[in-house]
Design a protein around this motif. Structure first.
Motif, PDB file in Angstrom:
ATOM      1  N   VAL A   3       0.834  -1.203   0.000  1.00  0.00           N
ATOM      2  CA  VAL A   3       0.000   0.000   0.000  1.00  0.00           C
ATOM      3  C   VAL A   3       0.874   1.260   0.000  1.00  0.00           C
ATOM      4  N   PRO A   4       1.913   1.361   0.858  1.00  0.00           N
ATOM      5  CA  PRO A   4       2.748   2.571   0.803  1.00  0.00           C
ATOM      6  C   PRO A   4       3.436   2.776  -0.551  1.00  0.00           C
ATOM      7  N   ALA A   7       0.831   3.925  -2.995  1.00  0.00           N
ATOM      8  CA  ALA A   7       0.503   5.320  -2.696  1.00  0.00           C
ATOM      9  C   ALA A   7       1.576   6.273  -3.213  1.00  0.00           C
ATOM     10  N   TRP A  36      -0.803  10.216   1.605  1.00  0.00           N
ATOM     11  CA  TRP A  36      -1.866   9.800   2.529  1.00  0.00           C
ATOM     12  C   TRP A  36      -3.141   9.469   1.748  1.00  0.00           C
ATOM     13  N   GLY A  39      -2.828   6.315  -0.170  1.00  0.00           N
ATOM     14  CA  GLY A  39      -2.779   5.194   0.750  1.00  0.00           C
ATOM     15  C   GLY A  39      -4.180   4.765   1.157  1.00  0.00           C
ATOM     16  N   ARG A  43      -6.010   1.233   0.274  1.00  0.00           N
ATOM     17  CA  ARG A  43      -6.658   0.373   1.273  1.00  0.00           C
ATOM     18  C   ARG A  43      -8.104   0.095   0.887  1.00  0.00           C
TER      19      ARG A  43
END
Length: 190
Positions: A3-4, A7, A36, A39, A43
């Motif tokens: 995910v990071p 992102a 952010w 991210g 998710r």
């Protein structure tokens, strides 16, 4: 791709996108808030949809038929509840304005079921190398097999040719007062 990492690639891909320069005009602040934002989007896609990646180069987040209109619970669970704090009140209002315009346009051009290409981004230095087409190809093939349409919005006119080459057609174009211009596109199966 985690995910990071997803992102990070998406944040760089959308740094100069009209939607995000509208939401956060300050370039330095935008560079801090976009990781952010993407991210939370990753998710959301991981839990309710599908993410396809070309590691370090491109990522696509899709919402599948039956999950294209997620409610507040899904948004809160992915981290979007922090949007007023992360984006600031002005940025959050601008985000609400543009996404409301997207939602209003969507209902006029497509009805469920359909795949929603929620986000597609390619690392800026890798654009034009085929990565975007590769990461959306699996869902386009699945949509063809299952007989589902696909849908997306874009605030970048330069993206229209890319999507047309993959079977999408412009369904509507919008120039709302005070908001970035945007296009909706749909793709028929087959």
């Amino acid at each position: 791709m985690s995910v990071p990492d997803t992102a990070t690639v998406l944040a760089r891909a959308f740094h100069n996108d009209a939607m995000f320069t509208y939401i956060e005009p300050d370039e330095q602040r935008r560079a801090k808030v976009l990781p952010w934002f993407f991210g939370a989007a990753a998710r959301l896609g991981a839990k309710y949809g599908r993410i396809d990646v070309d590691p370090g180069r491109a990522a696509a987040i899709w919402l599948p038929p039956g999950k294209t209109d997620l409610g507040p619970r899904a948004l809160v669970g992915s981290g979007f509840a922090a949007a007023p704090l992360r984006l600031g009140i002005g940025g959050f209002r601008r985000f609400g304005s543009i996404t409301s315009a997207f939602d209003a346009a969507k209902v006029t051009v497509i009805a469920p079921p359909f795949w929603h290409l929620f986000i597609l981004g390619v690392e800026p230095s890798e654009q034009g190398c085929g990565h975007g087409g590769r990461v959306i190809a699996p869902v386009l093939a699945q949509a063809d097999r299952d007989g589902h349409r696909c849908y997306l919005e874009t605030t970048e006119e330069s993206n229209l040719a890319f999507y047309r080459r993959r079977g999408f057609e412009v369904s509507s174009d919008h120039a709302p007062a005070g908001l970035p211009a945007f296009w909706t596109m749909t793709r028929q199966p087959g």
